[in-house]
Write an enzyme that holds these catalytic residues in place. Sequence first.
Site, PDB file in Angstrom:
ATOM      1  N   HIS A   1      -2.856  -5.947 -11.367  1.00 29.70           N
ATOM      2  CA  HIS A   1      -2.950  -5.403 -10.008  1.00 29.70           C
ATOM      3  C   HIS A   1      -1.968  -6.078  -9.052  1.00 29.70           C
ATOM      4  O   HIS A   1      -1.679  -5.532  -7.992  1.00 29.70           O
ATOM      5  CB  HIS A   1      -4.380  -5.593  -9.489  1.00 29.70           C
ATOM      6  CG  HIS A   1      -5.030  -4.340  -8.987  1.00 29.70           C
ATOM      7  ND1 HIS A   1      -4.541  -3.061  -9.182  1.00 29.70           N
ATOM      8  CD2 HIS A   1      -6.187  -4.183  -8.277  1.00 29.70           C
ATOM      9  CE1 HIS A   1      -5.357  -2.186  -8.617  1.00 29.70           C
ATOM     10  NE2 HIS A   1      -6.365  -2.834  -8.069  1.00 29.70           N
TER      11      HIS A   1
ATOM     12  N   ASN B   1      -7.865  -2.919  -1.853  1.00 30.05           N
ATOM     13  CA  ASN B   1      -8.549  -1.728  -1.365  1.00 30.05           C
ATOM     14  C   ASN B   1      -8.450  -1.518   0.148  1.00 30.05           C
ATOM     15  O   ASN B   1      -8.851  -0.484   0.652  1.00 30.05           O
ATOM     16  CB  ASN B   1     -10.020  -1.754  -1.777  1.00 30.05           C
ATOM     17  CG  ASN B   1     -10.188  -1.729  -3.281  1.00 30.05           C
ATOM     18  OD1 ASN B   1      -9.231  -1.605  -4.042  1.00 30.05           O
ATOM     19  ND2 ASN B   1     -11.417  -1.849  -3.727  1.00 30.05           N
TER      20      ASN B   1
ATOM     21  N   ASP C   1       0.987  -1.124  -9.055  1.00 25.90           N
ATOM     22  CA  ASP C   1       0.696  -0.910 -10.474  1.00 25.90           C
ATOM     23  C   ASP C   1       0.218   0.515 -10.710  1.00 25.90           C
ATOM     24  O   ASP C   1      -0.400   1.122  -9.841  1.00 25.90           O
ATOM     25  CB  ASP C   1      -0.376  -1.900 -10.947  1.00 25.90           C
ATOM     26  CG  ASP C   1      -1.675  -1.770 -10.161  1.00 25.90           C
ATOM     27  OD1 ASP C   1      -1.649  -2.011  -8.938  1.00 25.90           O
ATOM     28  OD2 ASP C   1      -2.710  -1.410 -10.758  1.00 25.90           O
TER      29      ASP C   1
ATOM     30  N   ASN D   1      -6.932   2.633  -5.446  1.00 26.70           N
ATOM     31  CA  ASN D   1      -7.607   2.342  -4.186  1.00 26.70           C
ATOM     32  C   ASN D   1      -6.686   1.790  -3.106  1.00 26.70           C
ATOM     33  O   ASN D   1      -6.913   2.028  -1.918  1.00 26.70           O
ATOM     34  CB  ASN D   1      -8.793   1.410  -4.418  1.00 26.70           C
ATOM     35  CG  ASN D   1      -9.916   2.115  -5.140  1.00 26.70           C
ATOM     36  OD1 ASN D   1     -10.118   3.317  -4.991  1.00 26.70           O
ATOM     37  ND2 ASN D   1     -10.659   1.374  -5.943  1.00 26.70           N
TER      38      ASN D   1
END
Length: 185
Positions: free
Chosen positions: A19, A66, A91, A112
């Site tokens: 991530h 997020n 990513d 997200n």
Amino acid sequence: MKLIVGLGNPGAKYEDTRHNIGFRVIDELSKTFNIPLKQEKFKGVFGFETINGEKVFLLKPLTYMNLSGESVRPVMDFYKISIDDVVVIYDDLDIPPGKIRLRQKGGHGGHNGIKSLLAHLGTENFKRIRIGVGRPESGVAVANYVLGGFRADERQEVEEAVTQAVKACESWLSQDFLKVMNTFN
């Protein structure tokens, strides 16, 4: 002015995770362009420098993935950066490790961080550099997968993808993004 945003999560716990590939590209760009990331404001860490007569910002939102839009929107508003001058690096599960894909716009694809950007920017018309991390094996939760590190056999390909993303950003500073897409896709 140009704004290059790398998505990720703050803290050592997440440093080498799938991530955080966007953060890794920003770190490499920081070295390449000699732009220290020393300013903490707008729920992020950033730096800027004038390159070829144009101010270039590098931003790592510190909001956690997020909530990335909570950092990007205030930077754009304060410095009056147009959506046309923003590229976001992140990513992507649907691209194999070591590959990159550039797009001029698009949906969130279940990501997200991109959902947050779409909500805060009010448009899907921003440039993206997506770096492949591949899909998890059957039975592995997506959240665990993206918050995990790369396997040893993926590391060389991932480093190559980071290098390609840096080169794509460099090219974008002097070329139209469509031309950069044609070169790197």
